[in-house]
Motif scaffolding. Structure first.
Motif, PDB file in Angstrom:
ATOM      1  N   THR A  27      55.306  29.384  73.967  1.00  0.00           N
ATOM      2  CA  THR A  27      53.953  29.579  74.495  1.00  0.00           C
ATOM      3  C   THR A  27      53.835  28.989  75.895  1.00  0.00           C
ATOM      4  O   THR A  27      53.296  29.617  76.814  1.00  0.00           O
ATOM      5  CB  THR A  27      52.914  28.922  73.554  1.00  0.00           C
ATOM      6  N   GLU A  28      54.371  27.795  76.060  1.00  0.00           N
ATOM      7  CA  GLU A  28      54.324  27.135  77.372  1.00  0.00           C
ATOM      8  C   GLU A  28      55.138  27.906  78.403  1.00  0.00           C
ATOM      9  O   GLU A  28      54.727  28.050  79.557  1.00  0.00           O
ATOM     10  CB  GLU A  28      54.848  25.702  77.252  1.00  0.00           C
ATOM     11  N   ALA A  29      56.283  28.435  77.991  1.00  0.00           N
ATOM     12  CA  ALA A  29      57.127  29.202  78.919  1.00  0.00           C
ATOM     13  C   ALA A  29      56.412  30.474  79.367  1.00  0.00           C
ATOM     14  O   ALA A  29      56.444  30.834  80.552  1.00  0.00           O
ATOM     15  CB  ALA A  29      58.456  29.542  78.255  1.00  0.00           C
ATOM     16  N   ARG A  30      55.773  31.148  78.449  1.00  0.00           N
ATOM     17  CA  ARG A  30      55.030  32.371  78.807  1.00  0.00           C
ATOM     18  C   ARG A  30      53.904  32.064  79.782  1.00  0.00           C
ATOM     19  O   ARG A  30      53.696  32.796  80.761  1.00  0.00           O
ATOM     20  CB  ARG A  30      54.481  33.033  77.549  1.00  0.00           C
ATOM     21  N   GLN A  31      53.185  30.976  79.530  1.00  0.00           N
ATOM     22  CA  GLN A  31      52.088  30.595  80.432  1.00  0.00           C
ATOM     23  C   GLN A  31      52.624  30.217  81.808  1.00  0.00           C
ATOM     24  O   GLN A  31      52.057  30.604  82.833  1.00  0.00           O
ATOM     25  CB  GLN A  31      51.309  29.426  79.838  1.00  0.00           C
ATOM     26  N   THR A  32      53.704  29.468  81.831  1.00  0.00           N
ATOM     27  CA  THR A  32      54.306  29.046  83.099  1.00  0.00           C
ATOM     28  C   THR A  32      54.747  30.250  83.909  1.00  0.00           C
ATOM     29  O   THR A  32      54.513  30.317  85.122  1.00  0.00           O
ATOM     30  CB  THR A  32      55.503  28.110  82.841  1.00  0.00           C
ATOM     31  N   CYS A  33      55.383  31.218  83.252  1.00  0.00           N
ATOM     32  CA  CYS A  33      55.852  32.413  83.950  1.00  0.00           C
ATOM     33  C   CYS A  33      54.690  33.277  84.433  1.00  0.00           C
ATOM     34  O   CYS A  33      54.769  33.887  85.499  1.00  0.00           O
ATOM     35  CB  CYS A  33      56.784  33.223  83.052  1.00  0.00           C
ATOM     36  N   GLU A  34      53.626  33.311  83.661  1.00  0.00           N
ATOM     37  CA  GLU A  34      52.448  34.082  84.053  1.00  0.00           C
ATOM     38  C   GLU A  34      51.788  33.466  85.291  1.00  0.00           C
ATOM     39  O   GLU A  34      51.373  34.177  86.201  1.00  0.00           O
ATOM     40  CB  GLU A  34      51.447  34.123  82.899  1.00  0.00           C
ATOM     41  N   ILE A  35      51.725  32.150  85.330  1.00  0.00           N
ATOM     42  CA  ILE A  35      51.081  31.447  86.442  1.00  0.00           C
ATOM     43  C   ILE A  35      51.960  31.444  87.684  1.00  0.00           C
ATOM     44  O   ILE A  35      51.513  31.739  88.792  1.00  0.00           O
ATOM     45  CB  ILE A  35      50.727  29.998  86.040  1.00  0.00           C
ATOM     46  N   ASN A  36      53.245  31.091  87.513  1.00  0.00           N
ATOM     47  CA  ASN A  36      54.152  30.892  88.654  1.00  0.00           C
ATOM     48  C   ASN A  36      54.971  32.121  89.013  1.00  0.00           C
ATOM     49  O   ASN A  36      55.647  32.119  90.041  1.00  0.00           O
ATOM     50  CB  ASN A  36      55.097  29.730  88.382  1.00  0.00           C
ATOM     51  N   GLY A  37      54.996  33.116  88.147  1.00  0.00           N
ATOM     52  CA  GLY A  37      55.814  34.299  88.403  1.00  0.00           C
ATOM     53  C   GLY A  37      57.116  34.231  87.619  1.00  0.00           C
ATOM     54  O   GLY A  37      57.643  33.150  87.344  1.00  0.00           O
ATOM     55  N   ASP A  38      57.614  35.418  87.285  1.00  0.00           N
ATOM     56  CA  ASP A  38      58.823  35.492  86.456  1.00  0.00           C
ATOM     57  C   ASP A  38      60.076  34.972  87.159  1.00  0.00           C
ATOM     58  O   ASP A  38      61.040  34.588  86.510  1.00  0.00           O
ATOM     59  CB  ASP A  38      59.060  36.933  85.998  1.00  0.00           C
ATOM     60  N   ASN A  39      60.086  34.977  88.472  1.00  0.00           N
ATOM     61  CA  ASN A  39      61.272  34.548  89.219  1.00  0.00           C
ATOM     62  C   ASN A  39      61.174  33.109  89.717  1.00  0.00           C
ATOM     63  O   ASN A  39      62.015  32.672  90.491  1.00  0.00           O
ATOM     64  CB  ASN A  39      61.521  35.491  90.399  1.00  0.00           C
ATOM     65  N   SER A  40      60.174  32.370  89.268  1.00  0.00           N
ATOM     66  CA  SER A  40      59.990  30.995  89.754  1.00  0.00           C
ATOM     67  C   SER A  40      60.942  30.032  89.054  1.00  0.00           C
ATOM     68  O   SER A  40      61.440  30.299  87.948  1.00  0.00           O
ATOM     69  CB  SER A  40      58.550  30.544  89.520  1.00  0.00           C
TER      70      SER A  40
END
Length: 88
Positions: A27-40
């Protein structure tokens, strides 16, 4: 202390099961990728944490594998010839 260390400390202390920690990390990984972008970098780190937790679960599962028939026999008959171990 890294996020992974904190999660593993909670699992080791019995606060969470490894399965709960994995679900939370996903869940945290999905939120992080949504906020920062998939390539961050943050997204990559978050998914690395998920991968490490899944690997830990796999290692624990392998460590708890059931004994084979000889190991069961030797547990109940340690004096049997088949169960004796010699130092040479």
């Amino acid at each position: 202390m890294t996020t992974l260390d904190l999660v593993q400390a909670n699992v080791n202390s019995g606060t969470k099961t490894i399965e709960e920690a994995i679900v939370e990390a996903i869940t945290e990984a999905r939120q992080t990728c949504e906020i920062n972008g998939d390539n961050s970098a943050g997204c990559a780190v978050a998914w690395d944490i998920v991968e490490e937790l899944q690997a830990e679960k796999s290692h624990k599962k392998q460590a708890k594998q059931q004994k084979n028939s000889l190991e069961n026999y030797c547990a109940t008959h340690p004096e049997a010839v088949e169960c004796l171990i010699y130092d040479v």
